[in-house]
Design an enzyme around this catalytic site. Structure first.
Site, PDB file in Angstrom:
ATOM      1  N   HIS A  88       0.845  -1.197   0.000  1.00  0.00           N
ATOM      2  CA  HIS A  88       0.000   0.000   0.000  1.00  0.00           C
ATOM      3  C   HIS A  88       0.881   1.249   0.000  1.00  0.00           C
ATOM      4  O   HIS A  88       1.939   1.264   0.632  1.00  0.00           O
ATOM      5  CB  HIS A  88      -0.934   0.000   1.221  1.00  0.00           C
ATOM      6  CG  HIS A  88      -1.956   1.086   1.149  1.00  0.00           C
ATOM      7  ND1 HIS A  88      -1.685   2.378   1.524  1.00  0.00           N
ATOM      8  CD2 HIS A  88      -3.239   1.080   0.697  1.00  0.00           C
ATOM      9  CE1 HIS A  88      -2.764   3.117   1.317  1.00  0.00           C
ATOM     10  NE2 HIS A  88      -3.722   2.356   0.810  1.00  0.00           N
ATOM     11  N   GLU A 144      -3.611   1.977  -7.396  1.00  0.00           N
ATOM     12  CA  GLU A 144      -4.003   3.098  -6.555  1.00  0.00           C
ATOM     13  C   GLU A 144      -3.029   4.257  -6.754  1.00  0.00           C
ATOM     14  O   GLU A 144      -1.959   4.283  -6.133  1.00  0.00           O
ATOM     15  CB  GLU A 144      -3.958   2.701  -5.082  1.00  0.00           C
ATOM     16  CG  GLU A 144      -4.900   1.600  -4.682  1.00  0.00           C
ATOM     17  CD  GLU A 144      -5.264   1.729  -3.209  1.00  0.00           C
ATOM     18  OE1 GLU A 144      -6.458   1.870  -2.918  1.00  0.00           O
ATOM     19  OE2 GLU A 144      -4.356   1.714  -2.363  1.00  0.00           O
TER      20      GLU A 144
HETATM   21  P1  PGA Z   1      -9.193   6.503  -0.125  1.00  0.00           P
HETATM   22  O1  PGA Z   1      -8.046   5.426   0.192  1.00  0.00           O
HETATM   23  O2  PGA Z   1     -10.390   5.747  -0.607  1.00  0.00           O
HETATM   24  O3  PGA Z   1      -9.428   7.222   1.173  1.00  0.00           O
HETATM   25  O4  PGA Z   1      -8.644   7.397  -1.187  1.00  0.00           O
HETATM   26  C1  PGA Z   1      -7.862   4.304  -0.617  1.00  0.00           C
HETATM   27  C2  PGA Z   1      -6.738   3.445  -0.098  1.00  0.00           C
HETATM   28  O5  PGA Z   1      -5.794   3.986   0.490  1.00  0.00           O
HETATM   29  O6  PGA Z   1      -6.760   2.218  -0.241  1.00  0.00           O
END
Ligand code: PGA
Length: 237
Positions: free
Chosen positions: A88, A157
């Protein structure tokens, strides 16, 4: 579809229990067939769920040992946790995890047969350098990762979209996911400012098999609504 809720360092054990009661009942009453995974903080891992997978946001790649501040396999086994989030962006950029450490973690938990949600994504300065720079950045984050691992879920992401309210365009997501699809047959998630208002559009993009939701997943009501929207998409409603 696969819908993941990442609580990060939010919610107490009690709040997680109340949340899980709402989500589990929603999944069961509506006979939801999509995969729902919740990543609570480690203090709330004990929850034994019937129809929602519980995953850990991080763990040290060892059975146990002198790793102050970490938890390892012994602690996960106690609660029968077999799902883990690895790579992450907050672990990479805030906690300073290197690709070498991430790869070690990936291999350790893959050898144990864990479901691994593996995250990749570029910071804004890389995105601004264009598609080629972005592709190379993601390639580096995939180095050492077995993209054919049978229980791999890959989450794209973009760092600049996480917790900011900003999201890439549909075309930008589609481009990255189509590149990833050429590299792996794993399920592909999108994450970064996913919420009730944009989730259906994102889940309709080619090669998007689900979403990883942070802030907006903290409301059980909103998360259930996203699960409902996923089910509606599948049923063509
Ligand atoms: P967010 O975070 O939906 O608050 O943008 C997503 C994540 O970090 O997995």
């Amino acid at each position: 579809m696969i819908l993941c809720a990442n609580f990060k360092a939010n919610k107490t054990r009690q709040e997680t229990q109340a949340y899980m009661a709402v989500v589990e009942s929603f999944v069961s009453v509506n006979a939801i067939e999509d995969t729902v995974i919740v990543f609570p903080p480690v203090t709330a891992l004990e929850h034994a769920s019937r129809n929602v997978l519980i995953g850990v946001q991080n763990a040290y790649p060892a059975q146990n040992g002198a790793y102050t501040g970490e938890i390892a396999l012994d602690q996960l086994e106690e609660f029968d946790i077999k799902t883990i989030l690895i790579g992450h962006s907050e672990r990479r950029h805030v906690l300073g995890e290197t690709q070498a450490q991430i790869v070690e973690k990936f291999r350790y938990f893959a050898d144990l047969g864990f479901v691994i949600v593996y995250c990749v994504g570029e910071p804004l300065d890389v995105r601004e350098c264009g598609q080629e720079a972005l592709n190379s950045y993601i390639d580096i984050q995939l180095e050492g990762i077995d993209l054919e691992y049978h229980d791999l879920i890959l989450a794209y992401e973009p760092v600049w979209a996480i917790g900011t309210g900003l999201t890439p365009t549909i075309e930008q997501i589609a481009t990255v996911h189509s590149n990833l699809r050429q590299k792996t047959s794993a399920a592909l998630l999108y994450g970064g400012s996913v919420k009730v208002d944009n989730v259906a559009g994102i889940m309709s993009i080619d090669n998007v098999d689900g979403v990883l939701v942070g802030s907006a997943s903290l409301s059980a009501h909103d998360f259930c609504e996203m699960i409902a929207l996923a089910a509606e998409l599948k049923n063509g409603v």
